[in-house]
Design an enzyme around this catalytic site. Structure first.
Site, PDB file in Angstrom:
ATOM      1  N   GLU A 116       0.848  -1.201   0.000  1.00  0.00           N
ATOM      2  CA  GLU A 116       0.000   0.000   0.000  1.00  0.00           C
ATOM      3  C   GLU A 116       0.876   1.242   0.000  1.00  0.00           C
ATOM      4  O   GLU A 116       2.014   1.188   0.436  1.00  0.00           O
ATOM      5  CB  GLU A 116      -0.839   0.040   1.298  1.00  0.00           C
ATOM      6  CG  GLU A 116      -1.752  -1.122   1.470  1.00  0.00           C
ATOM      7  CD  GLU A 116      -2.188  -1.308   2.917  1.00  0.00           C
ATOM      8  OE1 GLU A 116      -1.930  -0.426   3.749  1.00  0.00           O
ATOM      9  OE2 GLU A 116      -2.777  -2.362   3.191  1.00  0.00           O
ATOM     10  N   LYS A 118       2.204   4.564   1.594  1.00  0.00           N
ATOM     11  CA  LYS A 118       2.290   5.085   2.949  1.00  0.00           C
ATOM     12  C   LYS A 118       1.945   6.570   2.887  1.00  0.00           C
ATOM     13  O   LYS A 118       2.717   7.387   2.398  1.00  0.00           O
ATOM     14  CB  LYS A 118       3.688   4.871   3.522  1.00  0.00           C
ATOM     15  CG  LYS A 118       3.776   5.229   4.992  1.00  0.00           C
ATOM     16  CD  LYS A 118       5.099   4.739   5.575  1.00  0.00           C
ATOM     17  CE  LYS A 118       5.194   5.035   7.061  1.00  0.00           C
ATOM     18  NZ  LYS A 118       4.998   6.436   7.418  1.00  0.00           N
ATOM     19  N   ASP A 120       1.400  10.186   4.157  1.00  0.00           N
ATOM     20  CA  ASP A 120       2.051  10.954   5.206  1.00  0.00           C
ATOM     21  C   ASP A 120       1.067  11.936   5.833  1.00  0.00           C
ATOM     22  O   ASP A 120       0.991  13.094   5.458  1.00  0.00           O
ATOM     23  CB  ASP A 120       3.259  11.694   4.630  1.00  0.00           C
ATOM     24  CG  ASP A 120       4.164  12.214   5.721  1.00  0.00           C
ATOM     25  OD1 ASP A 120       3.957  11.838   6.888  1.00  0.00           O
ATOM     26  OD2 ASP A 120       5.072  12.998   5.409  1.00  0.00           O
ATOM     27  N   TYR A 228      -6.599   1.731   6.287  1.00  0.00           N
ATOM     28  CA  TYR A 228      -5.720   0.651   5.863  1.00  0.00           C
ATOM     29  C   TYR A 228      -5.739  -0.543   6.806  1.00  0.00           C
ATOM     30  O   TYR A 228      -4.963  -1.462   6.619  1.00  0.00           O
ATOM     31  CB  TYR A 228      -4.280   1.151   5.680  1.00  0.00           C
ATOM     32  CG  TYR A 228      -3.760   1.978   6.834  1.00  0.00           C
ATOM     33  CD1 TYR A 228      -3.484   1.387   8.060  1.00  0.00           C
ATOM     34  CD2 TYR A 228      -3.553   3.346   6.692  1.00  0.00           C
ATOM     35  CE1 TYR A 228      -3.017   2.133   9.119  1.00  0.00           C
ATOM     36  CE2 TYR A 228      -3.080   4.104   7.749  1.00  0.00           C
ATOM     37  CZ  TYR A 228      -2.816   3.488   8.956  1.00  0.00           C
ATOM     38  OH  TYR A 228      -2.364   4.236  10.017  1.00  0.00           O
ATOM     39  N   LYS A 316      10.708   3.217   2.994  1.00  0.00           N
ATOM     40  CA  LYS A 316      10.636   4.674   2.956  1.00  0.00           C
ATOM     41  C   LYS A 316      11.312   5.209   1.701  1.00  0.00           C
ATOM     42  O   LYS A 316      12.396   4.758   1.329  1.00  0.00           O
ATOM     43  CB  LYS A 316      11.333   5.259   4.186  1.00  0.00           C
ATOM     44  CG  LYS A 316      10.586   4.970   5.466  1.00  0.00           C
ATOM     45  CD  LYS A 316       9.606   6.096   5.767  1.00  0.00           C
ATOM     46  CE  LYS A 316       9.225   6.085   7.227  1.00  0.00           C
ATOM     47  NZ  LYS A 316       9.411   7.329   7.904  1.00  0.00           N
ATOM     48  N   CYS A 410      11.695  50.669  -1.084  1.00  0.00           N
ATOM     49  CA  CYS A 410      11.221  49.628  -1.990  1.00  0.00           C
ATOM     50  C   CYS A 410      12.306  49.283  -3.004  1.00  0.00           C
ATOM     51  O   CYS A 410      12.817  50.167  -3.685  1.00  0.00           O
ATOM     52  CB  CYS A 410       9.966  50.113  -2.721  1.00  0.00           C
ATOM     53  SG  CYS A 410       9.470  49.015  -4.053  1.00  0.00           S
ATOM     54  N   CYS A 413      10.980  50.470  -6.706  1.00  0.00           N
ATOM     55  CA  CYS A 413      10.763  51.863  -7.117  1.00  0.00           C
ATOM     56  C   CYS A 413      11.472  52.880  -6.239  1.00  0.00           C
ATOM     57  O   CYS A 413      11.448  54.071  -6.519  1.00  0.00           O
ATOM     58  CB  CYS A 413       9.267  52.171  -7.174  1.00  0.00           C
ATOM     59  SG  CYS A 413       8.509  52.288  -5.539  1.00  0.00           S
ATOM     60  N   CYS A 428       5.563  48.699   0.313  1.00  0.00           N
ATOM     61  CA  CYS A 428       5.887  49.882  -0.473  1.00  0.00           C
ATOM     62  C   CYS A 428       4.614  50.723  -0.558  1.00  0.00           C
ATOM     63  O   CYS A 428       3.547  50.217  -0.869  1.00  0.00           O
ATOM     64  CB  CYS A 428       6.346  49.459  -1.864  1.00  0.00           C
ATOM     65  SG  CYS A 428       6.273  50.765  -3.089  1.00  0.00           S
ATOM     66  N   CYS A 433       3.854  51.799  -8.030  1.00  0.00           N
ATOM     67  CA  CYS A 433       5.133  51.086  -8.065  1.00  0.00           C
ATOM     68  C   CYS A 433       5.057  50.005  -9.154  1.00  0.00           C
ATOM     69  O   CYS A 433       4.134  49.182  -9.147  1.00  0.00           O
ATOM     70  CB  CYS A 433       5.372  50.443  -6.701  1.00  0.00           C
ATOM     71  SG  CYS A 433       6.697  49.242  -6.645  1.00  0.00           S
TER      72      CYS A 433
END
Ligand code: AMP
Ligand code: ZN
Length: 668
Positions: A116, A118, A120, A228, A316, A410, A413, A428, A433
């Site tokens: 199956e 796995k 996470d 499962y 894994k 910024c 600009c 900004c 800008c």
């Protein structure tokens, strides 16, 4: 009981059963049988009956999924059967050793293996008593976990009542709760929109959601679950794990879609190898594969150690974490002027993808993580695509690393920047800008907004730099010849881009409201606003306190919306968009204005071809039928309609003129 009450109860039972069946088709089988509209009608009917007869609400009713007040803490529960961990391995050789151990223990009996994915996420144990879901608990330390029943119930793919044909009634079932990759991405972008720290990976997001003390918050989180293991059943247990999974499916539980059974470890290994390269296609985080001995009798004889069963092992996959060097922290300017530090990394391959950049969100995050320029850092590629810097490897510092200093001007600009009180982000202040203008346009064109194909960063750069486009409304005056001179735009693509801009007009007001890029207004908020006020003018003239009365819209959002519409340049943008015939009126609930409606066309249309009409319907969430049938909701009659019209009239279908139809589509 009066006959009226009896009748109501009978109908409620029917409805609960029918709705649960459709939930199963939709959430578990991914194969819905009815339209959203028909489904909603069933739910509405049930809700009405339940409010008339509150004492008769069935515990397994779908309306009971979100219930109960927020908790102060979760009660502890003791697992009757410990929730063990899994032994791990990382190489084919180690897996073969596992097989040898198993066969030695079983004195060379033939062994079959089930493999199956796995998943996470985090493990969950469900307790059903006489078919009814009575408890959902986290693993905790394996012996004691937390009772998260009210949150588990909000997961729509988990049945509140087991299907009777499975033979399962009082049983404990184990599985994994997780957040699908695309939901994770959406949730995180909504969180960023709302200035909340995004989750580092889907597992944290899932864990944080299932451990929400307020079930309403949990219900709003897009969680899924796969199961499962049947760890206990009061009735008889099937003889193999594979058949247990089959029974779970019959009971209406989702199991891993990719379970396979093999006669030898060699075949199992081949299968595992093909998945290693496909792990990103599962749609959720897969950190490996689990190999299990199929026969439950053999499982019993193998038993377990203090920590792990001897009959299973996790193979894994390589972790999606790597270390690399943080070369530079570059500061980018977003569409709301937010200055975002971005990590420029020495390119590194993680899970088959080269990573060289990662957002650091804001200056506070850089500080919190303690990052210095020149550091070696641990990078994780979570949830499919978004790489994140997890932490610096302090042990590898040489002393040449430098502190990161957030610029006060910024970088695009040169204007000054400001950080509002209580905010993590510096912005900004110059609305024109160029970096902001470009980001706003990109957002406007993006898939979840107006979905204009063919306009990407490089084209936006050129359009803004050559002063062809200053804001979103300018897009609608572009002609193919404006585009043709630009780099990377051929005649054909120029025409396609203009066509795509043109067809974005019918995207619907909800999307437009989102596309405007108002701070804190994500897709969901835009829909809430549109639905509550109906059109742009009502929103524009709504005072802040009225805005904040809308469910789901708090003070921060309300103030941001008010500020946006208080600015004259935004109002004139709206006027120009309106002149370009973009819709300023809300559509119907759910995804599209024609959602769940089926149209049939007959005769010739004047303003568009039948094919265009069909795509228009589909783009607004509706369906197109080719003949008169039960599912048809509306028949659109053009000029010299055929026999379909006569049939439709006989069946009392609603007949629309072309004009009616266009009004309906435009209402979007
Ligand atoms: P680990 O946490 O790495 O020790 O791995 C053990 C955990 O993997 C279990 O507690 C489950 O939560 C999870 N897991 C995910 N998919 C499966 C699966 N198909 N079979 C068994 N456990 C699984
Ligand atoms: Zn700027």
């Amino acid at each position: 009981m009066t006959t009226e009450r009896q009748k109501a109860l009978k109908r409620m039972k029917e409805l609960v059963e029918t709705i649960s069946y459709h939930d199963q088709r939709y959430y578990v089988d991914d194969d819905p049988e009815v339209s959203d509209f028909e489904y909603d009608m069933l739910v509405k009917e049930l809700e009405r009956l339940e409010s008339e007869h509150p004492s008769m609400v069935l515990p397994e009713s779908p309306t009971q999924r979100v219930s109960g007040a927020p908790l102060d803490e979760f009660p502890q529960v003791e697992h009757k059967i410990s929730m063990l961990s899994l032994d791990n391995c990382y190489s084919p050789e180690e897996l073969r050793n596992f097989d040898q151990r198993v066969r030695k223990w079983l004195e060379d009996e033939p062994v079959e293996y089930v493999v199956e994915l796995k998943v996470d996420g985090l493990s969950i144990a469900l307790l059903y008593e006489e078919g009814m879901l009575v408890r959902g608990a986290t693993r905790g330390d394996g012996r004691t976990g937390e009772d998260v029943t009210s949150n588990v119930k909000t997961i729509r793919s988990i049945p509140l009542k087991l299907g009777p044909s499975s033979g399962l009634a009082t049983a404990e079932i184990r599985g994994e709760v997780y957040m699908p990759a695309d939901s994770f991405r959406r949730l995180n972008s909504e969180r960023e929109e709302a200035d909340q720290t995004p989750f580092a990976n889907p597992r944290n997001a899932a864990a944080g959601s299932i451990r929400q003390l307020d079930p309403r918050v949990a219900a709003s989180r897009p969680l899924e679950a796969v199961f499962y293991a049947l760890s206990h059943s009061d009735g008889s247990m099937p003889p193999t794990h594979f058949q247990c999974l089959e029974a779970l499916r019959q009971a209406g539980l989702r199991t891993s879609p990719y379970v396979a059974r093999f006669r030898s470890i060699g075949e199992a290994l081949d299968h595992i190898m093909t998945w290693e390269s496909k792990r990103d296609t599962a749609g959720f985080e897969v950190d490996g594969m689990v190999v299990k001995v199929d026969s439950l009798d053999q499982q019993r004889r193998l038993g377990h150690t203090a920590k792990n069963p001897r009959w299973a092992i996790a193979y894994k996959f390589p972790p999606k974490q790597m270390t690399t060097k943080l070369l530079e922290i570059r500061v980018q300017v977003g569409r709301t002027g937010a200055l975002t530090p971005v990590a420029v990394l020495e390119p590194v391959e993680i899970g088959g993808v080269s990573v060289s950049r990662s957002t650091l969100h804001n200056e506070g995050e850089v500080k919190r993580k303690g990052l210095m320029v020149g550091d070696y850092v641990l990078v994780e590629r979570a949830g499919d695509v978004i790489p994140q810097v997890v932490k610096p490897i302090v042990e590898r510092r040489t002393g040449d690393e430098t502190e990161f200093v957030m610029p006060t001007d910024c970088p695009a600009c040169g204007s000054e920047t400001a950080r509002e009180e209580g905010e993590a982000v510096r912005r900004c202040v110059n609305a024109s800008c160029p970096a902001q203008v470009k980001e706003r346009l990109l957002h406007f064109c993006s898939r979840d907004a107006m979905d204009i194909e063919g306009i990407g960063p490089s084209l936006i750069d050129q359009l803004v730099d050559s002063e062809l486009v200053d804001d979103a409304a300018d897009l609608y005056s572009l002609s193919p010849s404006d585009l043709m001179g630009l780099e990377g735009v051929a005649e054909r693509s120029a025409a396609n881009i203009v066509a795509s801009i043109d067809s974005s007009r019918v995207m619907g007001f909800e999307r437009l409201l989102f596309a405007l890029g108002i701070r804190h207004v994500g897709g969901t908020t835009a829909r809430d606003l549109a639905r509550a006020f109906g059109d742009i003018d009502a929103i524009i003239s709504a005072p802040e306190e009225e805005l904040s009365k809308v469910p789901g819209i708090g003070a921060v959002v309300a103030s941001s919306v008010r500020q946006f519409f208080d600015r004259s340049e935004n109002l004139s943008l709206i006027e120009r968009l309106r002149e370009h015939r973009l819709s300023m009126t809300a559509t119907m609930p759910r995804s599209g204005p024609l959602d769940g409606m089926t149209f049939l066309f007959t005769g010739e249309l004047r303003s568009m071809s039948r094919q265009e009409a069909g795509s228009l319907v589909e783009s607004l969430g509706g369906n197109v039928a080719s003949s008169v049938s039960k599912t048809v909701d509306f028949v659109v009659a053009g000029e010299s309609p055929g026999s379909k019209l006569a049939n439709a009239k006989k069946l009392n279908k609603k007949i629309l003129s072309e004009g009616d139809f266009i009004d309906m589509a435009k209402a979007g």
